[in-house]
Design a protein around this motif. Structure first.
Motif, PDB file in Angstrom:
ATOM      1  N   ASP A 146       0.819  -1.215   0.000  1.00  0.00           N
ATOM      2  CA  ASP A 146       0.000   0.000   0.000  1.00  0.00           C
ATOM      3  C   ASP A 146       0.854   1.267   0.000  1.00  0.00           C
ATOM      4  O   ASP A 146       0.333   2.368  -0.201  1.00  0.00           O
ATOM      5  N   SER A 147       2.158   1.119   0.238  1.00  0.00           N
ATOM      6  CA  SER A 147       3.052   2.285   0.351  1.00  0.00           C
ATOM      7  C   SER A 147       2.915   3.219  -0.838  1.00  0.00           C
ATOM      8  O   SER A 147       2.813   2.785  -1.990  1.00  0.00           O
ATOM      9  N   GLY A 148       2.903   4.508  -0.543  1.00  0.00           N
ATOM     10  CA  GLY A 148       2.758   5.525  -1.580  1.00  0.00           C
ATOM     11  C   GLY A 148       1.322   5.868  -1.895  1.00  0.00           C
ATOM     12  O   GLY A 148       1.042   6.852  -2.575  1.00  0.00           O
ATOM     13  N   GLY A 149       0.394   5.070  -1.396  1.00  0.00           N
ATOM     14  CA  GLY A 149      -1.023   5.317  -1.645  1.00  0.00           C
ATOM     15  C   GLY A 149      -1.579   6.393  -0.725  1.00  0.00           C
ATOM     16  O   GLY A 149      -0.932   6.806   0.236  1.00  0.00           O
ATOM     17  N   PRO A 150      -2.795   6.840  -1.006  1.00  0.00           N
ATOM     18  CA  PRO A 150      -3.349   7.990  -0.278  1.00  0.00           C
ATOM     19  C   PRO A 150      -4.154   7.656   0.964  1.00  0.00           C
ATOM     20  O   PRO A 150      -4.723   6.581   1.097  1.00  0.00           O
ATOM     21  N   LEU A 151      -4.186   8.633   1.865  1.00  0.00           N
ATOM     22  CA  LEU A 151      -5.175   8.699   2.934  1.00  0.00           C
ATOM     23  C   LEU A 151      -6.043   9.894   2.556  1.00  0.00           C
ATOM     24  O   LEU A 151      -5.602  11.045   2.657  1.00  0.00           O
ATOM     25  N   ASN A 152      -7.241   9.625   2.076  1.00  0.00           N
ATOM     26  CA  ASN A 152      -8.144  10.681   1.627  1.00  0.00           C
ATOM     27  C   ASN A 152      -9.177  10.967   2.704  1.00  0.00           C
ATOM     28  O   ASN A 152      -9.740  10.042   3.295  1.00  0.00           O
ATOM     29  N   CYS A 153      -9.401  12.251   2.945  1.00  0.00           N
ATOM     30  CA  CYS A 153     -10.347  12.671   3.974  1.00  0.00           C
ATOM     31  C   CYS A 153     -11.270  13.729   3.373  1.00  0.00           C
ATOM     32  O   CYS A 153     -10.798  14.629   2.670  1.00  0.00           O
ATOM     33  N   GLN A 154     -12.566  13.609   3.657  1.00  0.00           N
ATOM     34  CA  GLN A 154     -13.526  14.586   3.149  1.00  0.00           C
ATOM     35  C   GLN A 154     -13.658  15.713   4.169  1.00  0.00           C
ATOM     36  O   GLN A 154     -13.883  15.459   5.357  1.00  0.00           O
ATOM     37  N   ARG A 155     -13.474  16.932   3.672  1.00  0.00           N
ATOM     38  CA  ARG A 155     -13.540  18.114   4.537  1.00  0.00           C
ATOM     39  C   ARG A 155     -14.241  19.215   3.780  1.00  0.00           C
ATOM     40  O   ARG A 155     -13.867  19.521   2.654  1.00  0.00           O
ATOM     41  N   ASP A 156     -15.264  19.783   4.381  1.00  0.00           N
ATOM     42  CA  ASP A 156     -16.047  20.847   3.736  1.00  0.00           C
ATOM     43  C   ASP A 156     -16.545  20.421   2.349  1.00  0.00           C
ATOM     44  O   ASP A 156     -16.526  21.201   1.397  1.00  0.00           O
ATOM     45  N   GLY A 157     -16.934  19.153   2.231  1.00  0.00           N
ATOM     46  CA  GLY A 157     -17.505  18.653   0.975  1.00  0.00           C
ATOM     47  C   GLY A 157     -16.500  18.280  -0.092  1.00  0.00           C
ATOM     48  O   GLY A 157     -16.886  17.845  -1.180  1.00  0.00           O
ATOM     49  N   LEU A 158     -15.201  18.440   0.180  1.00  0.00           N
ATOM     50  CA  LEU A 158     -14.171  18.122  -0.805  1.00  0.00           C
ATOM     51  C   LEU A 158     -13.274  17.000  -0.284  1.00  0.00           C
ATOM     52  O   LEU A 158     -12.996  16.927   0.918  1.00  0.00           O
ATOM     53  N   TRP A 159     -12.815  16.150  -1.189  1.00  0.00           N
ATOM     54  CA  TRP A 159     -11.854  15.114  -0.813  1.00  0.00           C
ATOM     55  C   TRP A 159     -10.451  15.689  -0.896  1.00  0.00           C
ATOM     56  O   TRP A 159     -10.078  16.297  -1.893  1.00  0.00           O
ATOM     57  N   GLU A 160      -9.682  15.512   0.171  1.00  0.00           N
ATOM     58  CA  GLU A 160      -8.303  15.998   0.231  1.00  0.00           C
ATOM     59  C   GLU A 160      -7.365  14.831   0.536  1.00  0.00           C
ATOM     60  O   GLU A 160      -7.718  13.922   1.288  1.00  0.00           O
ATOM     61  N   VAL A 161      -6.165  14.885  -0.037  1.00  0.00           N
ATOM     62  CA  VAL A 161      -5.147  13.871   0.238  1.00  0.00           C
ATOM     63  C   VAL A 161      -4.368  14.346   1.462  1.00  0.00           C
ATOM     64  O   VAL A 161      -3.543  15.245   1.378  1.00  0.00           O
ATOM     65  N   HIS A 162      -4.655  13.736   2.610  1.00  0.00           N
ATOM     66  CA  HIS A 162      -4.003  14.148   3.865  1.00  0.00           C
ATOM     67  C   HIS A 162      -2.770  13.322   4.181  1.00  0.00           C
ATOM     68  O   HIS A 162      -1.941  13.741   4.985  1.00  0.00           O
ATOM     69  N   GLY A 163      -2.653  12.145   3.570  1.00  0.00           N
ATOM     70  CA  GLY A 163      -1.515  11.303   3.883  1.00  0.00           C
ATOM     71  C   GLY A 163      -1.055  10.468   2.703  1.00  0.00           C
ATOM     72  O   GLY A 163      -1.813  10.230   1.757  1.00  0.00           O
ATOM     73  N   ILE A 164       0.217  10.056   2.778  1.00  0.00           N
ATOM     74  CA  ILE A 164       0.810   9.140   1.809  1.00  0.00           C
ATOM     75  C   ILE A 164       1.361   7.971   2.624  1.00  0.00           C
ATOM     76  O   ILE A 164       2.196   8.177   3.514  1.00  0.00           O
ATOM     77  N   VAL A 165       0.894   6.744   2.345  1.00  0.00           N
ATOM     78  CA  VAL A 165       1.305   5.589   3.142  1.00  0.00           C
ATOM     79  C   VAL A 165       2.835   5.506   3.182  1.00  0.00           C
ATOM     80  O   VAL A 165       3.499   5.468   2.149  1.00  0.00           O
ATOM     81  N   SER A 166       3.387   5.495   4.411  1.00  0.00           N
ATOM     82  CA  SER A 166       4.832   5.459   4.599  1.00  0.00           C
ATOM     83  C   SER A 166       5.296   4.145   5.219  1.00  0.00           C
ATOM     84  O   SER A 166       6.110   3.439   4.651  1.00  0.00           O
TER      85      SER A 166
END
Length: 197
Positions: A144-164
């Motif tokens: 999974d390394s390098g993949g995203p942690l996506n979080c919805q905030r204020d109706g938009l999806w944001e990439v908050h993390g990259i699997v390390s």
């Protein structure tokens, strides 16, 4: 998904809109890579500054299966328990098979104060990282390394993390959440590299 065309020449291509790795004609798009920009202070031993950007040779059209995600505001740290989603084709369980179909799971954020406790990750986790999971049931895993942690905030999806990284004791280890590079800690670096390239 980043794939090497030929390991001897180190050329890469990016596959967008892929869901099932075993499916051939699925409408996914292959894009050529112009360059990969690795953080100048990346340290694989200490696992710090674990971030890179990929510049494609041409823009990619959005579609039903290809959508852009936003970047979070500079410095933003999500509160403990914030619901985020991890996606990837990593192992389905510790030492298990790799997934053919893209996996997605709810992985709540674990704040730095908790994740840096001695019985969690301790000093291995830094403020430039974000932890998520740690319930012993759901986590990222090898592949999974390098993949995203996506979080919805204020109706938009944001990439908050990259699997390390994760635990060498197993993917679903209690108090060993998946650790991500915290994207919001690198917004200035990202903007600088985009403007330079």
């Amino acid at each position: 998904m980043l794939m090497a065309n030929d390991s001897s020449t180190l050329t890469y291509r990016v596959v967008l809109g892929k869901h099932d790795l075993s499916a051939e004609d699925d409408g996914s798009v292959v894009a050529e890579v112009e360059k990969i920009i690795v953080h100048e202070k990346w340290n694989s031993f200490l696992i710090i500054n674990d971030i890179a950007l990929i510049k494609l040779t041409e823009p990619v059209q959005e579609s039903d299966t290809i959508q852009a995600a936003c970047l979070p505001p500079n410095g933003l740290e999500l509160e403990n328990g914030y619901p985020c989603e991890i996606t990837g084709w990593g192992r389905l369980w510790t030492n298990g098979p790799l997934a053919d179909v893209l996996q997605q799971a709810l992985l709540p954020v674990v704040d730095y104060a908790t994740c840096s406790q001695k019985d969690w990750w301790g000093s291995l986790v830094r403020t430039s990282m974000v932890c998520a999971g740690g319930d012993g049931v759901v986590s990222g895993c090898n592949g999974d390394s390098g993949g995203p942690l996506n979080c919805q905030r204020d109706g938009l999806w944001e990439v908050h993390g990259i699997v390390s990284f994760g635990s060498s004791w197993g993917c679903n280890t209690v108090k060993k959440p998946t650790v991500f590079t915290r994207v919001s800690a690198y917004i200035d670096w990202i903007n600088e590299k985009i403007s330079e390239n």
